[in-house]
Design an enzyme around this catalytic site. Structure first.
Site, PDB file in Angstrom:
ATOM      1  N   TYR A   1       0.836  -1.201   0.000  1.00 26.02           N
ATOM      2  CA  TYR A   1       0.000   0.000   0.000  1.00 26.02           C
ATOM      3  C   TYR A   1       0.872   1.252   0.000  1.00 26.02           C
ATOM      4  O   TYR A   1       0.653   2.180  -0.792  1.00 26.02           O
ATOM      5  CB  TYR A   1      -0.907  -0.024   1.227  1.00 26.02           C
ATOM      6  CG  TYR A   1      -1.841   1.159   1.354  1.00 26.02           C
ATOM      7  CD1 TYR A   1      -3.050   1.193   0.659  1.00 26.02           C
ATOM      8  CD2 TYR A   1      -1.529   2.233   2.186  1.00 26.02           C
ATOM      9  CE1 TYR A   1      -3.926   2.258   0.785  1.00 26.02           C
ATOM     10  CE2 TYR A   1      -2.395   3.306   2.317  1.00 26.02           C
ATOM     11  CZ  TYR A   1      -3.588   3.309   1.619  1.00 26.02           C
ATOM     12  OH  TYR A   1      -4.450   4.380   1.749  1.00 26.02           O
TER      13      TYR A   1
ATOM     14  N   LYS B   1       0.883   3.795  -3.253  1.00 26.28           N
ATOM     15  CA  LYS B   1       0.360   5.146  -3.045  1.00 26.28           C
ATOM     16  C   LYS B   1       1.443   6.207  -3.276  1.00 26.28           C
ATOM     17  O   LYS B   1       1.160   7.302  -3.775  1.00 26.28           O
ATOM     18  CB  LYS B   1      -0.228   5.279  -1.641  1.00 26.28           C
ATOM     19  CG  LYS B   1      -1.549   4.559  -1.464  1.00 26.28           C
ATOM     20  CD  LYS B   1      -2.658   5.174  -2.313  1.00 26.28           C
ATOM     21  CE  LYS B   1      -4.025   4.599  -1.974  1.00 26.28           C
ATOM     22  NZ  LYS B   1      -5.117   5.241  -2.736  1.00 26.28           N
TER      23      LYS B   1
END
Length: 261
Positions: A157, A161
């Site tokens: 993640y 991101k």
């Protein structure tokens, strides 16, 4: 403050729940028509019907998986067919992860890359020409504070991101001559159904609120989670004419959680 969004067309991915739904409702409140995308058709239809009923705008749900090229293409086609194009694109679809780098398989890395990065690439490629033809527009990519200040348990993640933030900067540089402003938002702790679900799973329903407060106490100087509505208001402002000089930036909405300047 008049944000100048009446009759604009806003497309929001991950728009049937949580932040995406909050953003769609905030656009509708300002008079924009909305096209919301997600995988769950029943939930989409319910959300779109509620938006139309509550705000008197046209709200349409489109079921697709934007982690795939086919899903992105179908959303672009839906915007063209239903509204004749779009003025605003909010790339919001995404989800947290939980893994270690040593144990996570290639397939998991690829799945998150497709959802957080390639969806934004494909949708921008599809929507930018339509926005340019309509006189310009705005693209807003929903990143995360974890792109800058990573949490230890979700390296995939964090990395994807961070890539979305860099993508946003490159998009901004390329698209501004087309009249399209691109920015990113990096939220901190926002109280979404996912956070409540996680807290309940970890501690039980009777201690979920206590757990959430402990997370806020540890990470956010403001000592609370932000609401979806607080965050959505900022999304809508950045996509409005009132933010016409905001280009290529990443904005932290985090209650002071970021520990750097």
């Amino acid at each position: 403050m008049d944000l100048g969004l009446t009759d604009r067309i806003a497309v929001i991915t991950g728009g049937s729940i949580g932040i995406g739904l909050g953003v769609a409702r905030a656009f509708a409140r300002e008079g924009a028509n909305v096209l919301i995308a997600a995988r769950d058709r029943e939930r989409l239809d319910q959300a779109a019907a509620a938006i139309s009923r509550d705000f008197g705008v046209e709200a349409v749900g489109h079921a697709c998986d934007v982690a795939t090229a086919e899903g992105c293409a179908s959303l672009v086609a839906a915007a063209r067919e239903v509204f004749g194009g779009a003025d605003i694109l909010v790339n919001n679809a995404g989800t947290g992860s939980n893994e270690t780098i040593l144990e996570a398989p290639d397939e998991k890395w690829q799945a998150y890359w497709d959802l957080h990065v390639m969806a934004a690439v494909r949708l921008a490629r599809g929507f930018a020409p339509m926005m340019q033809a309509r006189g310009g527009g705005a693209i807003l990519n929903n990143a995360s504070i974890c792109a800058t200040q990573p949490l230890w348990y979700e390296p995939i993640y964090n990395v994807t991101k961070a890539a979305l933030v860099m993508l946003s900067k490159n998009m901004a540089n390329e698209f501004i001559p087309l009249g399209i402003r691109v920015n990113a938002i990096s939220p901190g702790l926002i109280r979404t159904p996912d956070w409540v679900k996680t807290a309940t799973q970890l501690t039980g329903a009777d201690k979920a609120e206590e757990y959430l407060q402990s997370v806020a106490d540890e990470h956010a100087p403001i000592k609370r989670f932000g609401s979806v509505e607080e965050l959505a208001d900022f999304f809508v402002f950045l996509c409005s004419d009132r933010a016409s000089y905001s280009v290529g930036a990443t904005y932290f909405v985090d209650g002071g959680m970021l520990r750097t300047i």
